[in-house]
Design a protein around this motif. Structure first.
Motif, PDB file in Angstrom:
ATOM      1  N   VAL A 276      10.960  39.857  74.942  1.00 57.00           N
ATOM      2  CA  VAL A 276      12.368  39.572  74.625  1.00 57.00           C
ATOM      3  C   VAL A 276      13.197  39.392  75.904  1.00 57.00           C
ATOM      4  N   GLU A 277      12.799  40.078  76.964  1.00 57.20           N
ATOM      5  CA  GLU A 277      13.545  39.996  78.231  1.00 57.20           C
ATOM      6  C   GLU A 277      13.399  38.648  78.948  1.00 57.20           C
TER       7      GLU A 277
ATOM      8  N   PRO B 197       0.737  37.502  74.309  1.00 60.05           N
ATOM      9  CA  PRO B 197       0.040  38.448  73.419  1.00 60.05           C
ATOM     10  C   PRO B 197      -0.181  39.840  73.989  1.00 60.05           C
ATOM     11  N   ARG B 198      -0.436  39.946  75.300  1.00 64.52           N
ATOM     12  CA  ARG B 198      -0.753  41.250  75.874  1.00 64.52           C
ATOM     13  C   ARG B 198       0.448  41.871  76.583  1.00 64.52           C
ATOM     14  N   THR B 199       1.623  41.298  76.291  1.00 66.15           N
ATOM     15  CA  THR B 199       2.853  41.778  76.911  1.00 66.15           C
ATOM     16  C   THR B 199       3.669  42.503  75.849  1.00 66.15           C
ATOM     17  N   SER B 200       4.386  43.551  76.247  1.00 64.53           N
ATOM     18  CA  SER B 200       5.115  44.351  75.256  1.00 64.53           C
ATOM     19  C   SER B 200       6.237  43.543  74.607  1.00 64.53           C
TER      20      SER B 200
ATOM     21  N   ALA C 174      17.617  43.681  75.679  1.00 69.93           N
ATOM     22  CA  ALA C 174      16.390  43.428  74.917  1.00 69.93           C
ATOM     23  C   ALA C 174      16.195  44.509  73.853  1.00 69.93           C
ATOM     24  N   ILE C 175      16.490  45.745  74.203  1.00 72.56           N
ATOM     25  CA  ILE C 175      16.346  46.849  73.242  1.00 72.56           C
ATOM     26  C   ILE C 175      17.344  46.674  72.093  1.00 72.56           C
TER      27      ILE C 175
ATOM     28  N   HIS D  63       7.467  49.028  72.873  1.00 76.54           N
ATOM     29  CA  HIS D  63       6.380  49.007  73.849  1.00 76.54           C
ATOM     30  C   HIS D  63       5.024  48.628  73.269  1.00 76.54           C
ATOM     31  N   HIS D  64       5.037  48.199  71.998  1.00 78.97           N
ATOM     32  CA  HIS D  64       3.814  47.634  71.436  1.00 78.97           C
ATOM     33  C   HIS D  64       3.626  46.243  72.024  1.00 78.97           C
ATOM     34  N   THR D  65       2.364  45.872  72.290  1.00 85.05           N
ATOM     35  CA  THR D  65       2.142  44.497  72.733  1.00 85.05           C
ATOM     36  C   THR D  65       2.236  43.589  71.516  1.00 85.05           C
ATOM     37  N   ALA D  66       2.468  42.303  71.766  1.00 82.88           N
ATOM     38  CA  ALA D  66       2.627  41.360  70.652  1.00 82.88           C
ATOM     39  C   ALA D  66       1.411  41.381  69.748  1.00 82.88           C
TER      40      ALA D  66
END
Ligand SMILES: Nc1ncnc2c1ncn2[C@@H]1O[C@H](COP(=O)(O)OP(=O)(O)OP(=O)(O)O)[C@@H](O)[C@H]1O
Ligand SMILES: [Mg+2]
Length: 241
Positions: free
Chosen positions: A112-113, A104-107, A130-131, A144-147
């Motif tokens: 995806v990486e 949740p707090r990870t971009s 990933a991009i 770069h939004h967190t989940a």
């Protein structure tokens, strides 16, 4: 070898799965025979407890049959050891679940990486891939939004990007729209359909909803651990409508 020549990707030969033992034993899958071709889009339906997730777990090499054989690309998976099961999972299979399962707090891009980190891919290439996967699911600009900063539909797109970033042959989705409203569900299904048609990914998806199953070219219905029906749709006719 023959299956390399044909398009058969997946085969169950009399696959059974028994949970527990003795009096308490539950026959979750009962001698299921099944073949799925490369590039198919298959929906799995059936009542609660009919064995759908049990079948998905075996398809995803997260579990093994109690008896019978699961063949992947013509190779019996029972002959593979655990490290080969792991390789099969990491290289050929992508998973999407109802609950997204993101950090949740990870971009978004770091979520995806993750599967590429397990593969030991270098960070620059990893980031590029990933991009690319996020762009494919329509999330460019949200990397770069967190989940937890994303909507439910966007989170499911991140989960799909994470599943396809490894370029798997098969996308396994267990109720991928279970937590989403109708409009968002349809958007997710349009995305899955596009991945199936344009990227050629074989899709196997569990759903309780007819409207969602209607996106698939084939519907398997489980009842009491048995494959009760197997209906192929004439997609040419559907698209002509
Ligand atoms: N780990 C387990 N241990 C014991 N029994 C299990 C286990 N997992 C599933 N079962 C049993 O196996 C049967 C099939 O379960 P499964 O989860 O495959 O159903 P399902 O079709 O996915 O149902 P749902 O639509 O509710 O998700 C059920 O009777 C269930 O209680
Ligand atoms: Mg289930």
């Amino acid at each position: 070898m023959a299956d390399v020549m044909t398009n058969r990707l997946i085969e169950f030969r009399k696959v059974s799965r028994v949970y527990g033992s003795g009096e308490a034993a539950i026959l979750a899958l009962d001698s299921v025979d099944l073949a799925i071709q490369r590039h198919e889009f298959v929906a799995i339906m059936g009542p609660s407890g009919s064995g759908k997730s049990t079948a998905m777990n075996i398809l995803g090499c997260l579990d093994v049959p109690t008896s019978g054989e699961y063949l992947f690309q013509g190779v019996p998976t029972s002959g593979l050891d655990r490290s080969h099961h792991t390789l099969l999972r990491r290289h050929m299979l992508g998973f999407v679940f109802q609950g997204f399962n993101l950090l949740p707090r990870t971009s978004a891009v770091e979520n995806v990486e993750l599967p590429l980190i397990y593969r030991g891919m270098a960070s620059v290439e990893r980031r590029e891939r990933a991009i690319e996967a996020l762009a494919l699911v329509g999330l460019s600009g949200r990397e770069h939004h967190t989940a937890q900063e994303l909507s439910g539909g966007q989170q499911q797109r991140v989960a799909i990007a994470r599943a396809i970033v490894t370029h798997p042959a098969v996308l396994l989705a267990d109720e991928p729209t279970g937590n989403l409203d109708t409009k968002t569900s349809n958007e997710i299904m349009d995305l899955v359909t596009r991945l199936n048609r344009e990227q050629g990914i074989t899709v196997i998806m569990v759903t309780h909803e007819n409207d969602i199953a209607a996106y698939a070219g084939r519907v398997l219905r489980f009842v009491d651990g048995k494959l009760e029906s197997d209906a192929k749709r004439d997609m040419e006719a559907v698209h002509a409508l």
